[in-house]
Design an enzyme around this catalytic site. Structure first.
Site, PDB file in Angstrom:
ATOM      1  N   ASP A  26       0.670  -1.121   0.102  1.00  0.00           N
ATOM      2  CA  ASP A  26      -0.008   0.005   0.005  1.00  0.00           C
ATOM      3  C   ASP A  26       0.918   1.125  -0.081  1.00  0.00           C
ATOM      4  O   ASP A  26       0.431   2.284   0.681  1.00  0.00           O
ATOM      5  CB  ASP A  26      -0.997   0.010   1.162  1.00  0.00           C
ATOM      6  CG  ASP A  26      -1.859  -1.165   1.282  1.00  0.00           C
ATOM      7  OD1 ASP A  26      -2.012  -2.026   0.243  1.00  0.00           O
ATOM      8  OD2 ASP A  26      -2.689  -1.362   2.213  1.00  0.00           O
ATOM      9  N   LYS A 131      -6.732  -4.923  -2.690  1.00  0.00           N
ATOM     10  CA  LYS A 131      -7.410  -5.605  -1.763  1.00  0.00           C
ATOM     11  C   LYS A 131      -8.231  -4.768  -0.975  1.00  0.00           C
ATOM     12  O   LYS A 131      -8.035  -3.422  -1.044  1.00  0.00           O
ATOM     13  CB  LYS A 131      -6.459  -6.074  -0.657  1.00  0.00           C
ATOM     14  CG  LYS A 131      -5.462  -4.932  -0.107  1.00  0.00           C
ATOM     15  CD  LYS A 131      -4.189  -5.593   0.793  1.00  0.00           C
ATOM     16  CE  LYS A 131      -3.529  -4.539   1.558  1.00  0.00           C
ATOM     17  NZ  LYS A 131      -4.059  -3.368   2.404  1.00  0.00           N
ATOM     18  N   CYS A 164      -1.716  -2.560   7.900  1.00  0.00           N
ATOM     19  CA  CYS A 164      -1.791  -3.417   6.542  1.00  0.00           C
ATOM     20  C   CYS A 164      -0.680  -4.355   6.782  1.00  0.00           C
ATOM     21  O   CYS A 164      -0.798  -5.289   6.200  1.00  0.00           O
ATOM     22  CB  CYS A 164      -1.957  -2.531   5.181  1.00  0.00           C
ATOM     23  SG  CYS A 164      -3.826  -1.821   5.464  1.00  0.00           S
TER      24      CYS A 164
HETATM   25  N1  TIU Z   1      -2.453   0.311   4.282  1.00  0.00           N
HETATM   26  C1  TIU Z   1      -3.178   0.646   5.570  1.00  0.00           C
HETATM   27  O1  TIU Z   1      -2.125   0.354   6.571  1.00  0.00           O
HETATM   28  N2  TIU Z   1      -4.119   1.025   5.623  1.00  0.00           N
HETATM   29  C2  TIU Z   1      -4.684   2.079   6.713  1.00  0.00           C
HETATM   30  O2  TIU Z   1      -5.999   2.559   6.847  1.00  0.00           O
HETATM   31  N3  TIU Z   1      -3.828   2.180   7.525  1.00  0.00           N
HETATM   32  C3  TIU Z   1      -3.780   3.267   8.646  1.00  0.00           C
HETATM   33  O3  TIU Z   1      -2.902   3.302   9.489  1.00  0.00           O
HETATM   34  N4  TIU Z   1      -4.946   3.859   8.633  1.00  0.00           N
END
Ligand code: TIU
Length: 229
Positions: A26, A131, A164
């Site tokens: 991500d 995802k 994530c």
């Molecule tokens: N990619 C991921 O970690 N999504 C989140 O929403 N992370 C946060 O720390 N909010």
């Protein structure tokens, strides 16, 4: 056998390095830049930038050695059919998933803000997993892709460490993969959460896996004489 100088002890690379994949979680504008999802949740997104040069070096190492790279994106379909109301409604931010923001609709596939940052753009042939959840195994083809390719060892990087990245690493650990989190290639909006995550991963003899800096990973790959070039 090539070993990564890791915690809580050495991590053994597979004899055939093509069984090892770099997982980049991500690294999207939605989490890294003002105006995206991370910002809408009330976070200081600027602190995530610090890992980009190191992660870029590690990605270059994998590419130069012809080793598998997997990119993930957290995103939802434009009709939000894959976004549970519980996820969309959570929090009290002004912008919610699917709302129009300065980089397009928040956390929606294909919107400018949902893309991977320019420095880490996937190359043709690299695996890209969209995802809807925090973990990359939930509602995705990741497990079958790993099985088809015989990938058994996973190195985890990206953002955010305790959301994530950790969720995906735990999913992978339960599925029997040998998992290592790359310490200086992952970041959190909360430094204390990053530190706690690294500590809990490697506690109890490596209950979730290993951690190591990128320099140790790259040193081990260089000594392993890759089978694929
Ligand atoms: N990619 C991921 O970690 N999504 C989140 O929403 N992370 C946060 O720390 N909010």
């Amino acid at each position: 056998m090539a070993l990564i100088d890791a915690q809580p002890y050495e991590y053994a690379l597979p004899a055939d390095l093509t069984h090892l994949a770099l997982v980049i979680i991500d690294m999207q504008r939605d989490f890294m830049e003002p105006g995206g999802f991370g910002d809408a949740l009330g976070n200081d997104v600027t602190r995530l930038q610090a890992i980009v040069p190191t992660l870029k070096s590690l990605l270059s190492c994998f590419r130069e050695n012809g080793l598998p790279v997997i990119h993930t994106l957290e995103c939802h379909q434009p009709d939000l059919s894959d976004c549970p109301p519980a996820k969309r409604d959570r929090g009290k931010g002004s912008l919610k998933i699917g709302d129009a923001g300065p980089m397009g609709r928040i956390l929606i596939a294909g919107e400018p803000g949902n893309g991977i940052i320019p420095e880490l753009q996937p190359l043709p042939g690299e695996i890209v997993i969209q995802k809807p959840g925090k973990g990359a195994f939930y509602a995705t083809p990741l497990q079958s892709i790993l099985q088809e390719r015989g990938i058994t060892h996973l190195l985890f990087t990206g953002v955010t460490t305790e959301v994530c990245v950790q969720t995906t690493m735990r999913e992978a650990n339960d599925r029997g993969y040998e998992c290592l989190m790359v310490e200086d290639c992952t970041e959190s909006y909360f430094p204390e959460f990053k530190q706690s995550t690294l500590d809990m991963v490697r506690a109890q003899g490596g209950i979730v896996g290993w951690t190591a800096p990128a320099s140790a990973v790259m040193a081990a790959i260089q000594t392993a004489k890759p089978t694929a070039v």
